[in-house]
Motif scaffolding. Structure first.
Motif, mmCIF file in Angstrom:
data_model
loop_
_atom_site.group_PDB
_atom_site.id
_atom_site.type_symbol
_atom_site.label_atom_id
_atom_site.label_comp_id
_atom_site.label_asym_id
_atom_site.label_seq_id
_atom_site.Cartn_x
_atom_site.Cartn_y
_atom_site.Cartn_z
ATOM 1 N N VAL A 56 0.818 -1.214 0.000
ATOM 2 C CA VAL A 56 0.000 0.000 0.000
ATOM 3 C C VAL A 56 0.854 1.268 0.000
ATOM 4 N N HIS A 57 2.076 1.174 0.538
ATOM 5 C CA HIS A 57 2.968 2.336 0.584
ATOM 6 C C HIS A 57 3.967 2.363 -0.575
ATOM 7 N N SER A 58 3.928 1.339 -1.414
ATOM 8 C CA SER A 58 4.933 1.215 -2.470
ATOM 9 C C SER A 58 4.386 1.479 -3.873
ATOM 10 N N LEU A 59 3.072 1.620 -3.997
ATOM 11 C CA LEU A 59 2.488 1.879 -5.314
ATOM 12 C C LEU A 59 2.922 3.269 -5.774
ATOM 13 N N SER A 60 3.634 3.325 -6.874
ATOM 14 C CA SER A 60 4.288 4.578 -7.265
ATOM 15 C C SER A 60 3.874 5.119 -8.627
ATOM 16 N N LYS A 61 3.066 4.382 -9.356
ATOM 17 C CA LYS A 61 2.664 4.837 -10.690
ATOM 18 C C LYS A 61 1.773 6.076 -10.593
ATOM 19 N N SER A 62 1.720 6.840 -11.656
ATOM 20 C CA SER A 62 1.032 8.133 -11.603
ATOM 21 C C SER A 62 -0.488 8.033 -11.662
ATOM 22 N N SER A 63 -1.015 7.070 -12.398
ATOM 23 C CA SER A 63 -2.469 6.950 -12.528
ATOM 24 C C SER A 63 -2.986 5.755 -11.733
ATOM 25 N N ILE A 64 -4.263 5.784 -11.386
ATOM 26 C CA ILE A 64 -4.869 4.676 -10.634
ATOM 27 C C ILE A 64 -4.872 3.381 -11.452
ATOM 28 N N ILE A 74 -3.178 -0.094 -10.139
ATOM 29 C CA ILE A 74 -3.877 -1.379 -10.012
ATOM 30 C C ILE A 74 -3.051 -2.488 -10.655
ATOM 31 N N VAL A 75 -2.490 -2.205 -11.829
ATOM 32 C CA VAL A 75 -1.604 -3.188 -12.469
ATOM 33 C C VAL A 75 -0.395 -3.465 -11.574
ATOM 34 N N GLU A 76 0.139 -2.401 -10.998
ATOM 35 C CA GLU A 76 1.281 -2.523 -10.091
ATOM 36 C C GLU A 76 0.918 -3.385 -8.872
ATOM 37 N N TYR A 77 -0.285 -3.201 -8.357
ATOM 38 C CA TYR A 77 -0.796 -4.001 -7.240
ATOM 39 C C TYR A 77 -0.704 -5.495 -7.580
ATOM 40 N N PHE A 78 -1.103 -5.840 -8.795
ATOM 41 C CA PHE A 78 -1.068 -7.257 -9.188
ATOM 42 C C PHE A 78 0.344 -7.739 -9.503
ATOM 43 N N TYR A 111 1.195 -8.933 -6.236
ATOM 44 C CA TYR A 111 0.457 -10.187 -5.988
ATOM 45 C C TYR A 111 1.202 -11.371 -6.605
ATOM 46 N N ALA A 112 1.692 -11.176 -7.824
ATOM 47 C CA ALA A 112 2.457 -12.234 -8.485
ATOM 48 C C ALA A 112 3.754 -12.517 -7.730
ATOM 49 N N LYS A 113 4.446 -11.452 -7.312
ATOM 50 C CA LYS A 113 5.696 -11.623 -6.574
ATOM 51 C C LYS A 113 5.484 -12.433 -5.302
ATOM 52 N N PHE A 114 4.374 -12.161 -4.594
ATOM 53 C CA PHE A 114 4.109 -12.883 -3.352
ATOM 54 C C PHE A 114 3.916 -14.372 -3.626
ATOM 55 N N ASN A 115 3.196 -14.709 -4.692
ATOM 56 C CA ASN A 115 2.967 -16.114 -5.019
ATOM 57 C C ASN A 115 4.251 -16.813 -5.437
ATOM 58 N N VAL A 116 5.088 -16.117 -6.193
ATOM 59 C CA VAL A 116 6.376 -16.695 -6.582
ATOM 60 C C VAL A 116 7.234 -16.947 -5.338
ATOM 61 N N LEU A 128 5.603 -16.046 -14.023
ATOM 62 C CA LEU A 128 4.292 -15.593 -13.547
ATOM 63 C C LEU A 128 4.205 -14.075 -13.513
ATOM 64 N N GLU A 129 5.269 -13.419 -13.091
ATOM 65 C CA GLU A 129 5.233 -11.961 -12.970
ATOM 66 C C GLU A 129 5.009 -11.298 -14.324
ATOM 67 N N ALA A 130 5.668 -11.809 -15.354
ATOM 68 C CA ALA A 130 5.509 -11.237 -16.693
ATOM 69 C C ALA A 130 4.103 -11.477 -17.225
ATOM 70 N N LYS A 131 3.593 -12.686 -17.018
ATOM 71 C CA LYS A 131 2.260 -13.005 -17.524
ATOM 72 C C LYS A 131 1.191 -12.224 -16.772
ATOM 73 N N MET A 132 1.341 -12.100 -15.462
ATOM 74 C CA MET A 132 0.381 -11.346 -14.676
ATOM 75 C C MET A 132 0.338 -9.901 -15.151
ATOM 76 N N ASN A 133 1.492 -9.315 -15.351
ATOM 77 C CA ASN A 133 1.547 -7.921 -15.786
ATOM 78 C C ASN A 133 0.871 -7.741 -17.148
ATOM 79 N N LYS A 134 1.157 -8.632 -18.078
ATOM 80 C CA LYS A 134 0.574 -8.543 -19.425
ATOM 81 C C LYS A 134 -0.949 -8.677 -19.381
#
Length: 202
Positions: free
Chosen positions: A86-94, A98-102, A105-110, A185-191
């Protein structure tokens, strides 16, 4: 003036608390390692206790059962999102956040590991659908903020959009586990999430 006895008492209390936390973390880490190498059903509490260097009684002091290790994964996911993401989301738009949030999510699962992740996709595991989970509330707040800023479509309730995105993300993680984690997983999740999030933009 604070008495020396009080200082010692406070230090001892802190030390015991830290030691307890370290023991709990060690048991958890050993459980994750055993799950990754043997599978959840192929080790006993005795095996886990031996690996963690604690007695069986000590295991039961921290966890009620082996299944509680699975519950701990969800607890740690919520804590990770509440204290770090919640404190690390740094992108300019919401939408980008949201993509950054996921991405997180992928990193945690990996980090949890593919064999551990497989154990979570079980109809008997109900933690996925628990109401009020912090990581879901963080996503809902992001979406509401995006709706207020007219960056996210407002013709659909924020909770419904949370469900839509989370179900899709879980599907991506589930497929990754079916393929034994043999792709990024991280690349696929982001895409995939970039594509999905584009459908809820205002």
């Amino acid at each position: 003036m604070v008495k020396l006895e009080k200082i010692v008492e406070n230090q001892t209390g802190t030390s015991r608390k830290e030691q307890a936390e370290e023991t709990r973390n060690r048991i958890y880490a050993c459980a994750i390692e055993l799950m990754e190498h043997k599978g959840f059903g192929n080790f006993t509490i005795e095996d886990l206790s031996k690996k963690a260097g604690v007695s069986v009684g000590a295991f039961y002091h921290y966890f009620d059962s082996k299944n509680d290790i699975l519950a701990e994964i969800f607890y740690r996911a919520d804590k990770y999102f509440s204290t770090h993401v919640v404190h690390s989301l740094s992108k300019s738009s919401i939408p980008e956040q949201i993509v950054e949030y996921f991405d997180y999510y992928a990193k945690f699962n990996v980090a949890s590991g593919v064999e551990t992740t497989k154990q979570l996709f079980n109809p008997k595991i109900k933690f996925f659908i628990e109401e009020g989970r912090p990581m879901l509330e963080i996503l809902e707040n992001l979406i509401r903020k995006g709706q207020e800023k007219k960056e996210i479509r407002a013709d659909t309730d924020a909770k419904e959009l949370v469900s839509y995105l989370i179900v899709m993300a879980r599907g991506i993680v589930f497929e990754w586990s079916l393929y034994d984690g043999n792709y990024d997983l991280e690349a696929k999740m982001n895409k995939y999430m970039e594509s999905l999030v584009s459908t809820i933009k205002a």
